[in-house]
Design an enzyme around this catalytic site. Sequence first.
Site, PDB file in Angstrom:
ATOM      1  N   ASP A 213      13.847   0.041  -2.845  1.00  0.00           N
ATOM      2  CA  ASP A 213      14.842  -0.259  -1.677  1.00  0.00           C
ATOM      3  C   ASP A 213      16.193  -0.360  -1.753  1.00  0.00           C
ATOM      4  O   ASP A 213      17.084   0.165  -1.213  1.00  0.00           O
ATOM      5  CB  ASP A 213      14.208  -1.607  -0.919  1.00  0.00           C
ATOM      6  CG  ASP A 213      12.840  -1.453  -0.048  1.00  0.00           C
ATOM      7  OD1 ASP A 213      12.838  -0.572   0.585  1.00  0.00           O
ATOM      8  OD2 ASP A 213      12.017  -2.243  -0.685  1.00  0.00           O
TER       9      ASP A 213
ATOM     10  N   HIS B 221       5.410   4.487  -0.266  1.00  0.00           N
ATOM     11  CA  HIS B 221       4.354   3.644  -0.942  1.00  0.00           C
ATOM     12  C   HIS B 221       3.146   4.335  -1.398  1.00  0.00           C
ATOM     13  O   HIS B 221       2.432   4.206  -2.399  1.00  0.00           O
ATOM     14  CB  HIS B 221       3.707   2.428  -0.061  1.00  0.00           C
ATOM     15  CG  HIS B 221       4.706   1.277  -0.325  1.00  0.00           C
ATOM     16  ND1 HIS B 221       5.714   1.035   0.602  1.00  0.00           N
ATOM     17  CD2 HIS B 221       5.197   0.621  -1.048  1.00  0.00           C
ATOM     18  CE1 HIS B 221       6.782   0.072   0.487  1.00  0.00           C
ATOM     19  NE2 HIS B 221       6.205   0.043  -0.986  1.00  0.00           N
TER      20      HIS B 221
ATOM     21  N   CYS C  16      11.679  -3.343 -11.339  1.00  0.00           N
ATOM     22  CA  CYS C  16      10.604  -3.113 -11.198  1.00  0.00           C
ATOM     23  C   CYS C  16      10.386  -2.117 -10.220  1.00  0.00           C
ATOM     24  O   CYS C  16       9.094  -1.786  -9.838  1.00  0.00           O
ATOM     25  CB  CYS C  16       9.782  -4.254 -10.712  1.00  0.00           C
ATOM     26  SG  CYS C  16      10.450  -4.904  -8.872  1.00  0.00           S
TER      27      CYS C  16
END
Length: 588
Positions: A458, A192, A505
């Site tokens: 992911d 992140h 996304c």
Amino acid sequence: MSRKLKGIAAARGVAIAPIVHFHATLDHIPTWRVAEDAVAGEKARLSVAIAGVTTSLLDLQRELAGSLGNQDVRIYDAQVAILHDQTFRRDVETEIEQRHVNLEVALQRVVARYEQVFAAMENPAMRERAADLRDIGRQLVGALMATEQQKYTANGRDYLFAADEFLPSDAGILDRAHIRGIVTAHGGKYSHGAILARSLGIPSVVGIEAVMLQSTTGAMAIVDGDAGIVILDPSPAELADYEQRWREQRAIDRRIAEVRFQPSVTPDGVSVQLLANVEGVRDLDSLEVDAIAGIGLVRTEFAFMERRQFPTENEQVAMYRRAMDGAGGKPVTFRTLDVGGDKPLGYFKMPEERNPVLGWRGIRLCLDWPDILYTQMRAILRASALGHARVLLPMISTRSEVVRCREVLDQLSADLKATGVPFDPQIELGVMVEVPVLVPVLSDVLPVADFVSVGTNDLVQYLLAVDRDNQRVAKMYDPFHPGVLRVLKQIADAAAVAGKSASICGEIAGDHWFTPILVGLGYRELSMAPVFVPRVKLMLRSFTVTECQDLATRAAAMQSTSAVRKLVQEEIQPRWVRQLAASEDGRR
Ligand code: PEP
Ligand code: MG
């Protein structure tokens, strides 16, 4: 002598500036030099921090008094005693006075010194004290950092941020006017922190294990976020070379930026919606709404992570309304809280897990704690009255999870209707496709969902069984794997059959080398960090859909990731270079 260190290219671009270490021994702490006349101020900060930590320790002790035995409750007495130990305090003050370092650094050094002494003791009880001491050090630094925001600065000068890791919470306390680059010892391209660095447009290289040892604060360095290289103490020739590259990069960026308000259509007239991923209010301030078709992903957890406690329903309504305003009437997709895994919430105690990424995260956690989900969904519903909002569920792995969430949404809608609170009754409920098992059961899930959005960050991690945050296996984390492309095709096809929209996304949506392949696989909605929109738009305007389909079909049929990359290099890159040159000619 210059030294070249190889790491992982996390955010493109070149940066040249002195490195500043933000130490991680006691979490991430800022470092600055304390002038003689500022020493008293640092000591005063120590008193305030000690008082604050004492109060919270005593509060905690009172809170736990009923559930802990007398003996255990006394642990807090021991901690308070360390906190008020006069020798400890004197040592910290001496460090500030004699070495002219700020309080956080002084604490770090004194704690490290004491720790060594305790750790070497024979008596186990004494060795235990080392842990108490470390804990006290952390709490003091925590108290200081909480009251001292905007700390990652270099006294108003340009700097390269260097630390063990770049965490999501760090993004909020950078000196945005002067941060030029980021270099870290740990982390991968899809952590992140790296995602945030990219969306902030800060050139970054991560995963250089030796960087903290080999560099020193104040020394000049170059971050090459394209090649994944950091050059410490560069030679004059290297500096000149990179300064030239920096100027060229700026010129190209300016050229690309010119297309950002043009329509996002292929040369044969097929329109592809480019949407923005936003992490927080900061992103909304700089959003160029005319360049995008809406907000395709609000990672709501970042707003939760920046706070000290759960936001109330009204606070959340204000946050979501702000996003709807920022999108200027265009659709906004709010993803429900996706904490857990690599995104902890400081104020929500989660169990220690051996494999947090396979653990209690995303929708799993929210369905176990329905209050969190109810409050958030009610707030999104209330904000939906302002325009076009959508709800997106993270980490879905079964149809029944979607059904349960839909029941919650329906129930909340009925309550709002009964009490006359305005909301959009047509609000859509979508599902993130990021757990691989969802792909073969999409035909069961799609009837209960209004749309899907593919979270490739992911999905790729789980498909390849490669941790997106682990630099040791970072080379294996490659979304160009033909197996990944085939799975992406399956998702697009399943959505088309069900007549539901499918977007991407994850980070590959903003990677312009991927654009023709994604369009060719069937995707007509791509959501990315706003900085990537101009590049992706320019690429989109370079290939017809027929060409994209041909590229995607060939890429997905290949037998290796390197063959796919070769295809990109030989057939996509040359067109990109020509397109850049054409836009340059158009300017003349
Ligand atoms: C993803 O997994 O691709 C995604 C968009 O979600 P996050 O990166 O926040 O996990
Ligand atoms: Mg995800």
